[in-house]
Write an enzyme that holds these catalytic residues in place. Structure first.
Site, PDB file in Angstrom:
ATOM      1  N   LYS A   1      -3.849  -4.498  11.402  1.00 60.29           N
ATOM      2  CA  LYS A   1      -2.596  -3.472  11.518  1.00 60.29           C
ATOM      3  C   LYS A   1      -1.949  -3.923  12.888  1.00 60.29           C
ATOM      4  CE  LYS A   1      -0.765   1.275  11.843  1.00 60.29           C
ATOM      5  NZ  LYS A   1      -1.094   2.707  11.667  1.00 60.29           N
TER       6      LYS A   1
ATOM      7  N   SER B   1       1.214   5.788   8.603  1.00 52.99           N
ATOM      8  CA  SER B   1       1.897   4.786   8.824  1.00 52.99           C
ATOM      9  C   SER B   1       1.280   3.322   8.709  1.00 52.99           C
ATOM     10  CB  SER B   1       2.004   4.910  10.590  1.00 52.99           C
ATOM     11  OG  SER B   1       0.802   4.643  11.191  1.00 52.99           O
TER      12      SER B   1
ATOM     13  N   SER C   1      -2.728   8.657   9.232  1.00 53.54           N
ATOM     14  CA  SER C   1      -2.118   7.251   8.802  1.00 53.54           C
ATOM     15  C   SER C   1      -3.021   6.546   8.192  1.00 53.54           C
ATOM     16  CB  SER C   1      -1.401   6.790  10.145  1.00 53.54           C
ATOM     17  OG  SER C   1      -0.433   7.192  10.607  1.00 53.54           O
TER      18      SER C   1
END
Lengths: 499, 499
Positions: B76, B151, B175
């Site tokens: 990420k 997210s 998330s």
């Protein structure tokens, strides 16, 4: 109307740790800009603070030294505001729960004119740990080192501000007093006492020029006898005791005049200008920031256990008050002498080293506070930088004690020792200052003096004491000052009473 | 090969049936084919990635391996990786090259894993659809018209579309779990403090936690073995014995007590999603689990509490992006304040600004007690709900998200509707508990699209190994986790019983 000034102090002391309070970067003063700015100092994305245990130990040390409450649990908070030299956009500080709570420091306020010296207890409200910000350098730095190609506009000394983050994250202990001081003299006495104390316990180097010890002074005035505090103005960042006195005196006069002219005081932060000796408002309270304090979620609450305190206590040096009492008891010094010798740890250490090297205590005290201090003051040196070491001084004092030299001769030797690295005995030898203590030689010399001064003998016999002193003087002169005066006295007395 | 488990890939690599370079290249070419549509990756660097793959092959040749050596993992874009563009999905950091590695990156490097690229995400992890990313939205591999959740939307799409072997994510309010539910794979948010946050760009420090996003519970366990562990650079990292998260995978579930909180099956839950969850619970009963009805009475308060606390921390965490040292700086400005305002106005997107404003507001003088402090008090009540619940059961189950993937643009203008996506996940972040989402079946969307549904498993503190066991046993008797989207082609046909 008679006015009373009320003063409280906030002092930022830079702690003598190896590294920053929340990172492993060095805190050494004077390095090239940003060479001591690690990823945490720069506040890169993703970095986190880790509390430096050394800084905590310094805070505990201070708390113990002023008999303060040490919080079993204290909290680091974020003080949020934007400034270019504040890389995270917040300062980590302690807000609601500081590590050190209420304590007290006893100060000695020196005599001024007819007012005698006195002691006073100044209450400490709190002391908390926090990090320092970096520095903004507005122009005037080495433009050669900048890569101009990076900038759209031509860079000149005037239009450029540099940010140096070497200092960002330096550990500070902010020490806050109650509004207990009533004059510039009391304030300076407190500041000096605190300055000595933090150095004494080894948590701060006390270097005011380098910003290791910075005072913010809160000043307000009120009609004498009233209880309510007046509105205060805060004089920021005073970095010398001289400026502190000037700034408080100016600010007090300014506030009294303003009130007497029918005005009011607005709460404000003011700066002292050493060139004009005046204070000037920097920002008023209306412009003050809302710092949005909240507990820093990156740091756990700081817990201090009894064991932590005991460990710090075990490594605490003897404190000035305890040492003063010991000097009185152990060395028979007067309270005044003991107090003077314990104004700084270095001075006390020097004194003890002198005594431990075989010199007599009272004489050591006199020399340390007299000849040595005078020289140091004249040359603006600290005792740690004294060219005459404690062992040298002791050797010198021993030579007085064993009658090798007179007190006066010792002063001459001292002058030489101060300017050159040389052995005491060598100096005595070279200057030919060795006292004559050979009784045979002294007797012969006195016989000569008596023979040459029959008139004086008559005067002495007629009851004139002065004549005796004159004879001693003649004897000393004849010995070129080298005869032991006590011996001369004794022999002369004996011979005169016999004749 | 792209469907192989991490364990299978590891075995193939170590048996030299395939090289890391070959494996990596096959993922890179798949990325090349699909990423232009899906937009799962923000940064790819073939040269860097292949260098790591070559190094992994050398390790394999020398026999110095770990289970993940040579396996390409997507990171990420919230994790700083040295030399990699690290943007956190923001224009503010669009050109930021991280000069250091996050702890998670260091751990994968040390395990010999290959960094395949940096995945897309909502800006500063603020969002539930990946639509707040400066680098554009991400398509849900099951239906390109829909969002992957957020997210960690890029990592989610990359795992679901098999554009990586596994990925990392972070979970502040859901998330990892909400996108895992929307994209149909297994994701775990560990207990707060199990994975170091060092180098992970902060959104809300007291809630942020990194975790694995992978094809199965077993894969997640292998990822956890790399990611978890104490790190002294993160003060909130927990000092615990290193554990093997695969150790309990094969334990039978006989007698397992599953708590079903009534608040997770109330109004607001899509009926079809509810049906899928019921089906999963029925499967667990078959595996020998007992069902206990429980209550988490303060669940309804979790969203308001979260939207006070998370923005409060974020408003402070994001203050460092001021254009002074790195990141976006406005082209022209008149003075310092203007530089701050323009740089931040240009660098941050609407959702980030909204949260900075909320956070600044709730921390402001006069509002702090009513909002921030009150929210902290309720946060403790929410945590207490779980303490009570775990007295009655071993794990808690329910939906991970209230609906299946929604259409892009559907909730963009309705932040509250977007925030409700995390209704079932947020309370575990507030309590610091571990939670995971496991594929539990499919549901037909409003337009007849067949979309995955995730079952949430919440465990007690540090119960990750047991949760992985609970998920793994389910995955031994179901194959929902093995379903793969057809990437733009019609998806699988919904089984009869679920129609």
């Amino acid at each position: 109307m008679e006015w009373e000034v009320v003063i409280g102090l906030e002092t930022h002391t830079q702690l003598q740790t190896n590294t920053k309070i929340f990172s492993g970067a060095s805190i050494k003063y004077g390095a090239e800009p940003n060479t001591q700015a690690c990823e945490v100092s720069i506040a890169l994305p993703g970095v986190l603070p880790v509390l430096n245990k050394e800084a905590v130990q310094c805070a505990i040390k201070f708390g113990l030294a002023i008999n303060a409450e040490i919080a079993p649990r204290s909290v680091f908070a974020r003080k949020n505001y934007f400034y270019p030299d504040l890389p995270k956009g917040y300062q980590i500080s302690q807000y609601e729960l500081p590590v050190v709570g209420k304590g007290a420091i006893t100060i000695q306020v020196p005599a001024v004119g007819k007012n005698p010296a006195y002691e006073k207890v100044i209450n400490i409200t709190r002391a908390h740990l926090e990090e320092d910000a970096g520095k903004s350098v507005h122009g005037g730095f080495d433009l050669e080192k900048l890569d101009e190609a990076k900038w759209d506009e031509p860079v000149t000394k005037g239009n450029f501000t540099g940010i140096d983050l070497n200092r960002a994250g330096t550990p500070l202990l902010e020490i806050v007093t109650e509004p207990d001081m009533r004059s510039a003299a009391e304030t300076v006495a407190y500041a000096k006492k605190l300055h000595e104390l933090v150095q004494w316990i080894g948590i701060c180097d006390g270097n005011m020029q380098e910003g290791s010890f910075r005072c913010d002074v809160n000043v307000s005035v009120r009609p004498k006898g009233t209880g309510k505090l007046g509105t205060r103005r805060e004089i920021k960042n005073l970095n010398s005791f001289k400026f502190m006195t000037q700034a408080i005196e100016y600010e007090t006069r300014w506030q009294i005049e303003a009130l007497e002219d029918g005005g009011t005081i607005q709460q404000a932060t003011v700066l002292f200008n050493p060139d004009t000796g005046e204070t000037r408002a920097m920002r008023s309270k209306e412009e003050a920031n809302d710092y949005r304090y909240f507990p820093d979620p990156d740091l756990l609450p700081l817990e201090v256990t009894e064991a932590d305190k005991a460990a710090v206590r075990a490594n605490m040096p003897e404190l000035p008050e305890a040492m003063k009492a010991r000097f009185e008891a152990e060395y028979g010094l007067s309270s005044y002498d003991a107090s003077a010798l314990t104004t700084s740890r270095d001075l006390a250490t020097y004194f003890v080293a002198t005594v431990n090297s075989g010199a007599e205590a009272k004489q050591s005290a006199n020399w340390v506070m007299g000849n040595i201090s005078a020289k140091l003051n004249a040359e603006d040196r600290t005792i740690a930088a004294s060219p005459v070491s404690a062992t040298q001084l002791a050797q010198l004092l021993k030579r007085i004690a064993d009658n090798t030299i007179s007190n006066n001769a010792a002063k001459q030797v001292f002058e030489v020792l101060w300017s050159r690295e040389i052995d005491v005995d060598e100096v005595i030898e070279k200057l030919g200052l060795k006292q004559v203590s050979d009784s045979g030689a002294i007797e012969a010399m006195i016989d000569e003096v008596l023979a040459a001064n029959p008139a004086m003998i008559e005067e002495f016999k007629a009851g004139k004491e002065k004549a005796f002193n004159a004879l001693v003087g003649q004897a000393m002169k004849a010995s070129k000052g080298k005869a032991n005066p006590a011996q001369v006295n004794e022999v002369l007395k004996r011979k005169l009473s016999a004749s | 090969m792209i469907n192989s488990s991490l364990k299978q890939l590891g075995e193939m690599l170590q048996a030299k049936k395939i090289s890391s370079v070959e494996l990596t290249q096959s993922f890179l070419s798949r990325i090349q084919q699909y990423n232009p549509d899906i937009n799962a990756y923000i940064a790819l660097d073939e040269a860097k990635t292949l260098t790591q793959a070559k190094a992994a092959d050398a390790l394999i040749a020398s026999g110095d391996t770990t289970p993940l050596t040579g396996i390409p993992i997507a990171q990420k874009d919230i994790f700083c990786a040295k030399g990699w563009k690290t943007t956190c999905g923001s224009k503010m950091l669009a050109n930021f090259i991280a000069p250091y590695d996050a702890h998670v990156i260091t751990q994968f490097d040390a395990a010999g894993a290959v960094n395949l690229g940096k995945t897309n995400m909502d800006e500063f992890a603020m969002g539930s659809s990946n639509e707040t990313s400066y680098f554009g939205g991400v398509k849900n591999p099951w239906d390109f018209k829909r969002v992957p959740g957020g997210s960690s939307g890029g990592s989610a799409a990359a795992v679901a579309a098999r554009l990586c072997a596994a990925a990392t994510g972070t979970d502040t309010g859901g998330s990892i779990r909400q996108p895992a539910s929307l994209c149909g794979f297994t994701g775990l948010k560990p207990t707060y403090g199990v994975v170091s946050r060092y180098g992970m760009i902060a959104f809300a420090s007291s809630l942020d936690q990194a975790g694995p996003m992978a094809k199965s519970a077993e894969d997640c366990a292998l990822m956890m073995n790399v990611m978890a562990g104490f790190d002294e650079r993160d003060s909130t990292s927990l000092q615990r014995e290193k554990e093997d998260y695969t150790r309990d995978l094969h334990k039978p579930l006989q007698g397992l007590k599953i708590g079903l909180p009534k608040e997770f099956f109330a109004e607001g839950l899509d009926a079809n999603v509810g049906k899928v969850i019921e089906g999963a619970i029925a499967e667990y009963k078959k595996l020998g689990a007992e069902i206990v009805d429980i209550s988490l009475p303060n669940t309804g308060l979790s969203i308001p509490v979260y939207y006070v606390l998370a923005p409060a921390e974020a408003s402070s965490n994001l203050s460092r992006y001021d254009g002074v040292r790195y990141g976006h700086r406005a082209e022209s400005y008149t003075d310092l304040m203007d530089m701050y305002c323009k740089s931040r106005a240009e660098g941050f997107g609407a959702e980030v600004k909204r949260r900075i404003l909320i956070g600044t507001y709730v921390l402001s003088a006069g509002y702090y007690d009513a909002y921030y402090l009150k929210a902290q008090q309720i946060r403790r009540l929410i945590a207490q709900d779980f303490v009570e619940a775990f007295k009655q059961c071993d794990v808690i189950m329910g939906p991970a998200a209230p609906s299946t993937a929604f259409k892009a643009g559907e909730k963009v203008d309705d932040p509250v509707a977007m925030y409700l996506q995390d209704i079932y996940t947020i309370s575990t972040n507030l309590a610091g508990l571990p939670g995971m989402s496991v594929p539990a079946g499919f549901s037909t969307g409003s337009d007849g699209k067949v979309l995955p549904v995730g079952l949430q498993i919440i465990g007690n503190y540090f119960d990750e190994a047991r949760m992985l066991n609970v998920a793994h046993q389910y995955q031994q008797v179901t194959d929902w986790h093995a379903q793969i989207p057809n990437l733009g082609k019609p998806n699988l046909v919904l089984p009869e019983e679920l129609k």
